[in-house]
Design a protein around this motif. Structure first.
Motif, PDB file in Angstrom:
ATOM      1  N   GLN A  26       0.834  -1.201   0.000  1.00 16.14           N
ATOM      2  CA  GLN A  26       0.000   0.000   0.000  1.00 16.14           C
ATOM      3  C   GLN A  26       0.870   1.252   0.000  1.00 16.14           C
ATOM      4  OE1 GLN A  26      -2.474  -0.598   3.410  1.00 16.14           O
ATOM      5  NE2 GLN A  26      -4.013  -1.761   2.276  1.00 16.14           N
ATOM      6  N   THR A  27       1.951   1.213   0.761  1.00 14.25           N
ATOM      7  CA  THR A  27       2.868   2.348   0.797  1.00 14.25           C
ATOM      8  C   THR A  27       3.491   2.574  -0.568  1.00 14.25           C
ATOM      9  OG1 THR A  27       3.360   1.915   3.119  1.00 14.25           O
ATOM     10  CG2 THR A  27       4.905   3.293   1.925  1.00 14.25           C
ATOM     11  N   ALA A  28       3.888   1.492  -1.226  1.00 16.41           N
ATOM     12  CA  ALA A  28       4.485   1.605  -2.561  1.00 16.41           C
ATOM     13  C   ALA A  28       3.477   2.176  -3.545  1.00 16.41           C
ATOM     14  CB  ALA A  28       4.977   0.244  -3.034  1.00 16.41           C
ATOM     15  N   SER A  32       3.865   5.676  -5.515  1.00 15.33           N
ATOM     16  CA  SER A  32       3.806   5.711  -6.977  1.00 15.33           C
ATOM     17  C   SER A  32       2.747   6.711  -7.439  1.00 15.33           C
ATOM     18  CB  SER A  32       3.544   4.302  -7.489  1.00 15.33           C
ATOM     19  OG  SER A  32       2.593   4.256  -8.475  1.00 15.33           O
ATOM     20  N   GLU A  33       1.606   6.767  -6.754  1.00 13.73           N
ATOM     21  CA  GLU A  33       0.565   7.741  -7.103  1.00 13.73           C
ATOM     22  C   GLU A  33       1.072   9.161  -6.888  1.00 13.73           C
ATOM     23  OE1 GLU A  33      -3.050   6.913  -4.998  1.00 13.73           O
ATOM     24  OE2 GLU A  33      -3.205   4.889  -5.809  1.00 13.73           O
ATOM     25  N   GLU A  38       3.025  14.274  -9.096  1.00  6.43           N
ATOM     26  CA  GLU A  38       4.085  15.285  -9.180  1.00  6.43           C
ATOM     27  C   GLU A  38       4.591  15.415 -10.610  1.00  6.43           C
ATOM     28  OE1 GLU A  38       7.008  13.981  -6.381  1.00  6.43           O
ATOM     29  OE2 GLU A  38       5.873  14.668  -4.641  1.00  6.43           O
ATOM     30  N   THR A  39       4.768  14.272 -11.278  1.00  8.09           N
ATOM     31  CA  THR A  39       5.238  14.290 -12.665  1.00  8.09           C
ATOM     32  C   THR A  39       4.225  15.004 -13.553  1.00  8.09           C
ATOM     33  OG1 THR A  39       6.407  12.213 -12.328  1.00  8.09           O
ATOM     34  CG2 THR A  39       5.946  12.841 -14.601  1.00  8.09           C
ATOM     35  N   THR A  40       2.947  14.725 -13.332  1.00  7.33           N
ATOM     36  CA  THR A  40       1.895  15.365 -14.119  1.00  7.33           C
ATOM     37  C   THR A  40       1.910  16.873 -13.896  1.00  7.33           C
ATOM     38  OG1 THR A  40       0.531  13.379 -13.949  1.00  7.33           O
ATOM     39  CG2 THR A  40      -0.586  15.425 -14.550  1.00  7.33           C
ATOM     40  N   GLN A  41       2.073  17.297 -12.660  1.00 11.49           N
ATOM     41  CA  GLN A  41       2.114  18.730 -12.362  1.00 11.49           C
ATOM     42  C   GLN A  41       3.306  19.389 -13.032  1.00 11.49           C
ATOM     43  OE1 GLN A  41       2.065  18.962  -8.097  1.00 11.49           O
ATOM     44  NE2 GLN A  41      -0.147  18.749  -7.951  1.00 11.49           N
ATOM     45  N   VAL A  42       4.452  18.741 -12.982  1.00 18.29           N
ATOM     46  CA  VAL A  42       5.652  19.291 -13.612  1.00 18.29           C
ATOM     47  C   VAL A  42       5.446  19.398 -15.121  1.00 18.29           C
ATOM     48  CG1 VAL A  42       8.068  18.799 -14.162  1.00 18.29           C
ATOM     49  CG2 VAL A  42       7.258  18.560 -11.811  1.00 18.29           C
TER      50      VAL A  42
END
Length: 84
Positions: A26-28, A32-33, A38-42
């Motif tokens: 669940q942590t992984a 990943s989400e 963050e990648t989408t925002q960048v």
């Protein structure tokens, strides 16, 4: 029903390890989400910056074209005045 100490210990260890794997999975997933967000925002910010730069360049080009047309018109008027 009598359960031996070794069997009980093995069952407890198995439950603990299973729970540990679920928690880490669940942590992984959460990590990943978060990275995906963050990648989408960048990427969105980069696209907005690129779009604004393109608009700025288009505006600058339009101004230069207008100046070139004005300069050409002035030169043509000067040539016409010289020819008269």
């Amino acid at each position: 029903m009598k359960v031996s100490k070794k069997l009980f210990g093995a069952m407890a260890l198995t439950c603990f390890l299973g729970f540990s794997q679920l928690t880490s999975a669940q942590t992984a997933d959460n990590n990943s989400e978060t990275k995906t967000e963050e990648t989408t925002q960048v990427q969105e910010q980069a696209q907005l910056k690129s779009d604004s730069e393109v608009k700025k360049e288009k505006t600058e080009l339009k101004v230069r074209e207008e100046q070139a047309v004005e300069t050409k018109a002035v030169k043509e008027e000067e040539i016409d005045d010289d020819n008269k």
